[in-house]
Design a protein around this motif. Sequence first.
Motif, short mmCIF file in Angstrom:
data_model
loop_
_atom_site.label_atom_id
_atom_site.label_comp_id
_atom_site.label_asym_id
_atom_site.label_seq_id
_atom_site.Cartn_x
_atom_site.Cartn_y
_atom_site.Cartn_z
N GLU A 265 3.22 1.97 11.82
CA GLU A 265 3.95 2.59 10.72
C GLU A 265 3.38 3.96 10.37
O GLU A 265 4.12 4.87 9.99
N THR A 266 2.08 4.12 10.52
CA THR A 266 1.46 5.41 10.23
C THR A 266 1.85 6.45 11.27
O THR A 266 2.18 7.59 10.94
N ILE A 267 1.82 6.06 12.55
CA ILE A 267 2.13 7.00 13.62
C ILE A 267 3.58 7.46 13.56
O ILE A 267 3.88 8.65 13.71
N PHE A 268 4.49 6.52 13.32
CA PHE A 268 5.91 6.85 13.33
C PHE A 268 6.46 7.12 11.92
O PHE A 268 7.68 7.21 11.76
N ALA A 269 5.58 7.24 10.92
CA ALA A 269 5.99 7.50 9.54
C ALA A 269 7.07 6.50 9.10
O ALA A 269 8.06 6.87 8.46
N TRP A 270 6.86 5.24 9.46
CA TRP A 270 7.81 4.19 9.09
C TRP A 270 7.53 3.77 7.65
O TRP A 270 6.42 3.38 7.32
N PRO A 271 8.51 3.81 6.77
CA PRO A 271 8.26 3.58 5.34
C PRO A 271 8.11 2.10 4.98
O PRO A 271 8.88 1.55 4.19
N GLY A 272 7.09 1.45 5.53
CA GLY A 272 6.87 0.04 5.27
C GLY A 272 5.61 -0.22 4.49
O GLY A 272 4.98 0.70 3.94
N MET A 273 5.21 -1.48 4.44
CA MET A 273 4.02 -1.87 3.67
C MET A 273 2.75 -1.29 4.28
O MET A 273 1.80 -0.97 3.56
N GLY A 274 2.71 -1.18 5.60
CA GLY A 274 1.51 -0.67 6.25
C GLY A 274 1.21 0.76 5.86
O GLY A 274 0.06 1.12 5.58
N LYS A 275 2.24 1.60 5.83
CA LYS A 275 2.04 3.00 5.44
C LYS A 275 1.64 3.08 3.97
O LYS A 275 0.81 3.92 3.58
N LEU A 276 2.23 2.20 3.14
CA LEU A 276 1.83 2.16 1.74
C LEU A 276 0.36 1.80 1.61
O LEU A 276 -0.36 2.37 0.77
N LEU A 277 -0.11 0.87 2.44
CA LEU A 277 -1.52 0.48 2.40
C LEU A 277 -2.42 1.66 2.76
O LEU A 277 -3.43 1.90 2.08
N ILE A 278 -2.08 2.38 3.81
CA ILE A 278 -2.89 3.53 4.22
C ILE A 278 -2.93 4.57 3.11
O ILE A 278 -4.00 5.12 2.78
N ASP A 279 -1.78 4.87 2.50
CA ASP A 279 -1.75 5.84 1.40
C ASP A 279 -2.58 5.35 0.23
O ASP A 279 -3.29 6.14 -0.42
N SER A 280 -2.55 4.05 -0.05
CA SER A 280 -3.31 3.49 -1.17
C SER A 280 -4.81 3.54 -0.89
O SER A 280 -5.61 3.79 -1.79
N ILE A 281 -5.21 3.31 0.36
CA ILE A 281 -6.62 3.40 0.71
C ILE A 281 -7.13 4.82 0.54
O ILE A 281 -8.23 5.05 0.02
N GLN A 282 -6.33 5.79 0.97
CA GLN A 282 -6.74 7.18 0.85
C GLN A 282 -6.90 7.61 -0.61
O GLN A 282 -7.74 8.45 -0.93
N GLN A 283 -6.10 7.00 -1.49
CA GLN A 283 -6.14 7.35 -2.91
C GLN A 283 -6.90 6.34 -3.75
O GLN A 283 -6.90 6.42 -4.98
N LEU A 284 -7.54 5.35 -3.09
CA LEU A 284 -8.31 4.31 -3.78
C LEU A 284 -7.47 3.60 -4.84
O LEU A 284 -7.94 3.34 -5.95
N ASP A 285 -6.22 3.31 -4.48
CA ASP A 285 -5.33 2.59 -5.40
C ASP A 285 -5.60 1.09 -5.24
O ASP A 285 -4.90 0.37 -4.52
N ARG A 286 -6.63 0.61 -5.93
CA ARG A 286 -7.12 -0.76 -5.72
C ARG A 286 -6.09 -1.85 -5.95
O ARG A 286 -6.00 -2.79 -5.15
N PRO A 287 -5.30 -1.81 -7.03
CA PRO A 287 -4.33 -2.90 -7.24
C PRO A 287 -3.36 -3.07 -6.08
O PRO A 287 -3.04 -4.20 -5.69
N VAL A 288 -2.90 -1.97 -5.48
CA VAL A 288 -1.96 -2.06 -4.37
C VAL A 288 -2.66 -2.65 -3.14
O VAL A 288 -2.10 -3.49 -2.42
N ILE A 289 -3.90 -2.21 -2.89
CA ILE A 289 -4.65 -2.72 -1.74
C ILE A 289 -4.86 -4.23 -1.87
O ILE A 289 -4.63 -5.00 -0.93
#
Length: 325
Positions: A265-289
Amino acid sequence: MTAYVIRRLMQSVVVVLIMSVIVFFGVNVVGDPVDMLINPEADQEDIEAAIRALGLDKPIGEQYLFFLKNAITGNLGKSFIFGEPALQLIIQRMPATLELAITALLMAIFLGIPLGLYAGLKPDSPASRTIMAGSILGFSLPTFWVGLMMIMVFAVMLGWLPSTGRGETATFLGITSSLFTLNGLQHIFMPALNLALLKISLVIRLTRAGTREAIHQDYIKFARAKGLSPHRVIMVHLLKNILIPVVTVIGLEFGSLVAFSVVTETIFAWPGMGKLLIDSIQQLDRPVIVAYLIIIVLLFVTLNLIVDILYSILDPRVRLGEREA
């Protein structure tokens, strides 16, 4: 049977509780989201107000108990970044991930089983050797590298397929999906194939091994002795028996397709849960992780529970063996 199901349910609840402790405490010892959310020039009073608003001023144990209490009611906390319930954010992205995982699973079934069956029936042919060599590559090549090569070849050099995004969606029978449009199918082909490569290789090897074992069994020899056509022997007698372990493994692998779609999902910019997880990790969004990981744990536990129950129905020896142990 009822006692067996209840025992399995209790074990599943214990597993989920243990994993919730590991996930929550593991995530909360990584970084400080306040450093990313607060302006570096803010004074101490603003920083303390933000910490109180996020509930980070409480002891870690109290934070976990508060999280567990809310999780039982379906409240997995609010996103630090979006200010929305974490569960709602994940559910919004879940259809995209599920359609990607389902497409990859179908590719694994419709490509892996015929190729594995052919490789098992004709193990010495050049085509079979090529299939098995390809399965080794499917296990060995990194997913991120294969995805980048796909984009380079099919999107950049040949221009046949789009490289990123989900494409157009349409609604059919109340289900909105990109699988219902030609543009959506073009967008999903590369990420689904990239996600499915490992599973295709797994299904090929499982099917081949099952075929090589079953082809020498007495029931196959008896079917041939009765004068049945080779097609009927293979499709009815052989395939029906080798598919039992293959289907079981495929069912369990569906959970890994959902959980490990992060890279694809990250490589192909697929708007799924996996990409949301990566974005949340980068921003330390703990509740989403935490919410994402808890949902994945529930998915794996549920799939394993279903498989255990189905096995106990199909083979009573499973229940009897556990009772004796």
